[in-house]
Design a protein around this motif. Sequence first.
Motif, PDB file in Angstrom:
ATOM      1  N   MET A   1     -15.832  -6.136  -0.741  1.00  0.00           N
ATOM      2  CA  MET A   1     -15.662  -7.308   0.105  1.00  0.00           C
ATOM      3  C   MET A   1     -16.720  -7.310   1.196  1.00  0.00           C
ATOM      4  SD  MET A   1     -12.265  -8.315   2.199  1.00  0.00           S
ATOM      5  CE  MET A   1     -12.376  -9.433   3.545  1.00  0.00           C
ATOM      6  N   THR A   2     -17.245  -8.469   1.494  1.00  0.00           N
ATOM      7  CA  THR A   2     -18.218  -8.610   2.555  1.00  0.00           C
ATOM      8  C   THR A   2     -17.532  -9.147   3.815  1.00  0.00           C
ATOM      9  OG1 THR A   2     -20.335  -9.632   3.137  1.00  0.00           O
ATOM     10  CG2 THR A   2     -18.857 -10.927   1.767  1.00  0.00           C
ATOM     11  N   PHE A   3     -18.235  -9.157   4.912  1.00  0.00           N
ATOM     12  CA  PHE A   3     -17.621  -9.544   6.183  1.00  0.00           C
ATOM     13  C   PHE A   3     -17.539 -11.058   6.389  1.00  0.00           C
ATOM     14  CE2 PHE A   3     -22.114  -9.109   7.055  1.00  0.00           C
ATOM     15  CZ  PHE A   3     -22.400 -10.224   7.816  1.00  0.00           C
ATOM     16  N   TYR A   4     -17.988 -11.834   5.404  1.00  0.00           N
ATOM     17  CA  TYR A   4     -17.876 -13.280   5.516  1.00  0.00           C
ATOM     18  C   TYR A   4     -17.689 -13.908   4.142  1.00  0.00           C
ATOM     19  CZ  TYR A   4     -22.645 -13.727   3.762  1.00  0.00           C
ATOM     20  OH  TYR A   4     -23.762 -13.668   2.975  1.00  0.00           O
ATOM     21  N   GLN A   5     -17.185 -15.148   4.167  1.00  0.00           N
ATOM     22  CA  GLN A   5     -17.092 -15.930   2.938  1.00  0.00           C
ATOM     23  C   GLN A   5     -17.144 -17.405   3.308  1.00  0.00           C
ATOM     24  OE1 GLN A   5     -13.384 -14.550   1.312  1.00  0.00           O
ATOM     25  NE2 GLN A   5     -12.213 -16.188   2.247  1.00  0.00           N
ATOM     26  N   TRP A   6     -17.693 -18.183   2.414  1.00  0.00           N
ATOM     27  CA  TRP A   6     -17.769 -19.625   2.622  1.00  0.00           C
ATOM     28  C   TRP A   6     -16.535 -20.298   2.062  1.00  0.00           C
ATOM     29  CZ3 TRP A   6     -21.221 -21.917   5.637  1.00  0.00           C
ATOM     30  CH2 TRP A   6     -22.415 -21.243   5.924  1.00  0.00           C
ATOM     31  N   GLN A   7     -16.018 -21.271   2.772  1.00  0.00           N
ATOM     32  CA  GLN A   7     -14.953 -22.156   2.297  1.00  0.00           C
ATOM     33  C   GLN A   7     -15.486 -23.572   2.473  1.00  0.00           C
ATOM     34  OE1 GLN A   7     -11.324 -21.375   4.427  1.00  0.00           O
ATOM     35  NE2 GLN A   7     -10.877 -19.570   3.211  1.00  0.00           N
ATOM     36  N   ALA A   8     -16.094 -24.089   1.403  1.00  0.00           N
ATOM     37  CA  ALA A   8     -16.804 -25.368   1.444  1.00  0.00           C
ATOM     38  C   ALA A   8     -17.919 -25.255   2.489  1.00  0.00           C
ATOM     39  CB  ALA A   8     -15.864 -26.516   1.696  1.00  0.00           C
ATOM     40  N   GLU A   9     -17.882 -26.070   3.540  1.00  0.00           N
ATOM     41  CA  GLU A   9     -18.929 -26.010   4.566  1.00  0.00           C
ATOM     42  C   GLU A   9     -18.549 -25.127   5.751  1.00  0.00           C
ATOM     43  OE1 GLU A   9     -20.257 -29.858   5.695  1.00  0.00           O
ATOM     44  OE2 GLU A   9     -20.745 -30.425   3.651  1.00  0.00           O
ATOM     45  N   ASP A  10     -17.374 -24.527   5.714  1.00  0.00           N
ATOM     46  CA  ASP A  10     -16.908 -23.670   6.803  1.00  0.00           C
ATOM     47  C   ASP A  10     -17.143 -22.206   6.463  1.00  0.00           C
ATOM     48  OD1 ASP A  10     -16.057 -26.014   7.994  1.00  0.00           O
ATOM     49  OD2 ASP A  10     -14.012 -25.800   7.268  1.00  0.00           O
ATOM     50  N   LEU A  11     -17.302 -21.387   7.481  1.00  0.00           N
ATOM     51  CA  LEU A  11     -17.581 -19.969   7.317  1.00  0.00           C
ATOM     52  C   LEU A  11     -16.422 -19.155   7.876  1.00  0.00           C
ATOM     53  CD1 LEU A  11     -19.741 -17.839   6.522  1.00  0.00           C
ATOM     54  CD2 LEU A  11     -20.576 -18.002   8.863  1.00  0.00           C
ATOM     55  N   VAL A  12     -15.884 -18.248   7.077  1.00  0.00           N
ATOM     56  CA  VAL A  12     -14.818 -17.349   7.504  1.00  0.00           C
ATOM     57  C   VAL A  12     -15.451 -15.988   7.766  1.00  0.00           C
ATOM     58  CG1 VAL A  12     -12.641 -16.246   6.886  1.00  0.00           C
ATOM     59  CG2 VAL A  12     -13.102 -18.594   6.146  1.00  0.00           C
ATOM     60  N   LEU A  13     -15.205 -15.437   8.946  1.00  0.00           N
ATOM     61  CA  LEU A  13     -15.766 -14.139   9.346  1.00  0.00           C
ATOM     62  C   LEU A  13     -14.651 -13.128   9.564  1.00  0.00           C
ATOM     63  CD1 LEU A  13     -18.262 -15.418  12.024  1.00  0.00           C
ATOM     64  CD2 LEU A  13     -18.879 -14.436   9.827  1.00  0.00           C
ATOM     65  N   PHE A  14     -14.879 -11.909   9.089  1.00  0.00           N
ATOM     66  CA  PHE A  14     -13.971 -10.800   9.325  1.00  0.00           C
ATOM     67  C   PHE A  14     -14.669  -9.885  10.317  1.00  0.00           C
ATOM     68  CE2 PHE A  14     -13.339 -12.449   5.064  1.00  0.00           C
ATOM     69  CZ  PHE A  14     -11.997 -12.787   5.119  1.00  0.00           C
ATOM     70  N   VAL A  15     -14.058  -9.705  11.495  1.00  0.00           N
ATOM     71  CA  VAL A  15     -14.729  -9.089  12.632  1.00  0.00           C
ATOM     72  C   VAL A  15     -13.927  -7.918  13.168  1.00  0.00           C
ATOM     73  CG1 VAL A  15     -15.630  -9.591  14.944  1.00  0.00           C
ATOM     74  CG2 VAL A  15     -15.597 -11.384  13.232  1.00  0.00           C
ATOM     75  N   ARG A  16     -14.635  -6.895  13.648  1.00  0.00           N
ATOM     76  CA  ARG A  16     -14.024  -5.799  14.413  1.00  0.00           C
ATOM     77  C   ARG A  16     -14.615  -5.873  15.812  1.00  0.00           C
ATOM     78  NH1 ARG A  16     -10.807  -1.554  14.198  1.00  0.00           N
ATOM     79  NH2 ARG A  16     -11.274   0.238  15.472  1.00  0.00           N
ATOM     80  N   VAL A  17     -13.742  -5.996  16.810  1.00  0.00           N
ATOM     81  CA  VAL A  17     -14.162  -6.227  18.189  1.00  0.00           C
ATOM     82  C   VAL A  17     -14.017  -4.956  19.013  1.00  0.00           C
ATOM     83  CG1 VAL A  17     -13.721  -7.580  20.266  1.00  0.00           C
ATOM     84  CG2 VAL A  17     -13.460  -8.631  18.027  1.00  0.00           C
ATOM     85  N   GLN A  18     -15.029  -4.690  19.842  1.00  0.00           N
ATOM     86  CA  GLN A  18     -14.963  -3.599  20.806  1.00  0.00           C
ATOM     87  C   GLN A  18     -14.949  -4.228  22.198  1.00  0.00           C
ATOM     88  OE1 GLN A  18     -18.066  -0.645  20.633  1.00  0.00           O
ATOM     89  NE2 GLN A  18     -17.695  -0.061  22.747  1.00  0.00           N
ATOM     90  N   PRO A  19     -13.785  -4.251  22.853  1.00  0.00           N
ATOM     91  CA  PRO A  19     -13.707  -4.839  24.198  1.00  0.00           C
ATOM     92  C   PRO A  19     -14.253  -3.881  25.252  1.00  0.00           C
ATOM     93  CG  PRO A  19     -11.555  -4.080  23.502  1.00  0.00           C
ATOM     94  CD  PRO A  19     -12.484  -3.842  22.352  1.00  0.00           C
ATOM     95  N   ARG A  20     -14.440  -4.404  26.447  1.00  0.00           N
ATOM     96  CA  ARG A  20     -14.912  -3.621  27.610  1.00  0.00           C
ATOM     97  C   ARG A  20     -16.260  -2.946  27.365  1.00  0.00           C
ATOM     98  NH1 ARG A  20      -9.157  -1.335  28.164  1.00  0.00           N
ATOM     99  NH2 ARG A  20      -8.196  -2.801  29.581  1.00  0.00           N
ATOM    100  N   ALA A  21     -17.131  -3.587  26.614  1.00  0.00           N
ATOM    101  CA  ALA A  21     -18.469  -3.043  26.376  1.00  0.00           C
ATOM    102  C   ALA A  21     -19.370  -3.400  27.561  1.00  0.00           C
ATOM    103  CB  ALA A  21     -19.043  -3.621  25.091  1.00  0.00           C
ATOM    104  N   SER A  22     -20.464  -2.664  27.707  1.00  0.00           N
ATOM    105  CA  SER A  22     -21.382  -2.951  28.802  1.00  0.00           C
ATOM    106  C   SER A  22     -22.199  -4.213  28.538  1.00  0.00           C
ATOM    107  CB  SER A  22     -22.325  -1.770  29.028  1.00  0.00           C
ATOM    108  OG  SER A  22     -23.077  -1.520  27.861  1.00  0.00           O
TER     109      SER A  22
END
Length: 103
Positions: A1-22
Amino acid sequence: MTFYQWQAEDLVLFVRVQPRASRAGIVGVHGDRLKVKITSAPVDGQANADLCKLFSKVFGVAKSQVILQSGQTSREKCLLVKSPKKLPDLITVRSPRFILDVS
Protein backbone atom coordinates in the motif's frame (compact mmCIF):
# COMPACT_ATOMS: atom_id res chain seq x y z
CA MET A 1 0.00 0.00 0.00
CA THR A 2 1.19 3.49 -0.78
CA PHE A 3 0.54 6.63 1.26
CA TYR A 4 -1.97 8.03 -1.23
CA GLN A 5 -4.68 7.01 -3.66
CA TRP A 6 -6.82 8.82 -6.18
CA GLN A 7 -10.61 8.81 -5.96
CA ALA A 8 -11.65 10.38 -9.27
CA GLU A 9 -10.23 13.93 -9.05
CA ASP A 10 -9.75 13.83 -5.26
CA LEU A 11 -6.63 12.65 -3.45
CA VAL A 12 -6.73 10.53 -0.28
CA LEU A 13 -3.60 10.75 1.90
CA PHE A 14 -2.54 8.45 4.72
CA VAL A 15 -0.41 10.50 7.11
CA ARG A 16 1.60 10.04 10.31
CA VAL A 17 1.85 13.30 12.25
CA GLN A 18 4.56 14.37 14.68
CA PRO A 19 3.21 17.23 16.83
CA ARG A 20 5.31 19.77 18.75
CA ALA A 21 8.08 19.76 16.14
CA SER A 22 10.49 22.68 15.84
CA ARG A 23 9.55 23.15 12.18
CA ALA A 24 6.45 22.19 10.17
CA GLY A 25 6.63 20.34 6.88
CA ILE A 26 6.56 17.06 5.02
CA VAL A 27 9.49 14.92 6.13
CA GLY A 28 9.15 11.86 3.88
CA VAL A 29 7.57 8.43 3.94
CA HIS A 30 7.25 6.41 7.17
CA GLY A 31 6.24 2.85 6.26
CA ASP A 32 3.04 3.20 4.24
CA ARG A 33 2.27 6.74 5.45
CA LEU A 34 3.49 10.22 4.65
CA LYS A 35 5.35 11.64 7.66
CA VAL A 36 4.49 15.23 8.52
CA LYS A 37 5.76 17.49 11.31
CA ILE A 38 3.51 20.09 12.91
CA THR A 39 4.66 22.75 15.38
CA SER A 40 1.43 22.92 17.41
CA ALA A 41 0.47 20.65 20.27
CA PRO A 42 -2.41 18.18 19.88
CA VAL A 43 -4.73 20.23 22.08
CA ASP A 44 -8.28 21.28 21.19
CA GLY A 45 -7.82 20.21 17.54
CA GLN A 46 -5.08 22.76 16.87
CA ALA A 47 -2.69 20.18 15.35
CA ASN A 48 -5.44 18.95 13.02
CA ALA A 49 -6.23 22.50 11.94
CA ASP A 50 -2.55 23.22 11.29
CA LEU A 51 -2.22 19.96 9.34
CA CYS A 52 -5.12 20.95 7.07
CA LYS A 53 -3.63 24.43 6.66
CA LEU A 54 -0.25 22.96 5.68
CA PHE A 55 -1.77 20.64 3.09
CA SER A 56 -3.94 23.42 1.68
CA LYS A 57 -0.74 25.35 0.90
CA VAL A 58 1.08 22.28 -0.45
CA PHE A 59 -1.75 21.34 -2.83
CA GLY A 60 -2.88 24.89 -3.71
CA VAL A 61 -6.44 24.57 -2.44
CA ALA A 62 -8.60 26.32 0.15
CA LYS A 63 -8.49 24.99 3.73
CA SER A 64 -12.09 23.86 3.34
CA GLN A 65 -11.00 21.48 0.55
CA VAL A 66 -8.76 19.49 2.93
CA ILE A 67 -10.97 17.17 4.96
CA LEU A 68 -9.82 15.06 7.90
CA GLN A 69 -11.65 11.77 7.27
CA SER A 70 -10.28 9.74 10.19
CA GLY A 71 -7.74 9.92 13.01
CA GLN A 72 -8.98 13.02 14.84
CA THR A 73 -7.25 11.88 18.06
CA SER A 74 -4.52 9.70 16.56
CA ARG A 75 -1.13 10.37 15.00
CA GLU A 76 -2.20 8.29 12.01
CA LYS A 77 -4.73 10.18 9.92
CA CYS A 78 -6.58 9.95 6.63
CA LEU A 79 -7.07 13.19 4.70
CA LEU A 80 -9.05 13.98 1.57
CA VAL A 81 -7.82 16.77 -0.72
CA LYS A 82 -10.55 17.84 -3.13
CA SER A 83 -9.25 18.49 -6.68
CA PRO A 84 -5.63 19.45 -5.83
CA LYS A 85 -4.21 22.23 -7.99
CA LYS A 86 -0.52 21.43 -7.33
CA LEU A 87 1.21 18.10 -6.67
CA PRO A 88 4.47 17.62 -4.77
CA ASP A 89 7.13 15.40 -6.35
CA LEU A 90 6.16 12.49 -4.08
CA ILE A 91 2.78 12.12 -5.81
CA THR A 92 2.19 11.05 -9.40
CA VAL A 93 -0.87 11.89 -11.44
CA ARG A 94 -3.25 8.93 -11.72
CA SER A 95 -6.55 10.68 -12.11
CA PRO A 96 -9.06 9.52 -14.75
CA ARG A 97 -8.97 12.99 -16.30
CA PHE A 98 -5.44 12.28 -17.55
CA ILE A 99 -4.57 9.77 -20.26
CA LEU A 100 -1.25 7.98 -19.93
CA ASP A 101 0.45 6.79 -23.11
CA VAL A 102 1.91 3.32 -22.48
CA SER A 103 3.36 2.72 -25.96
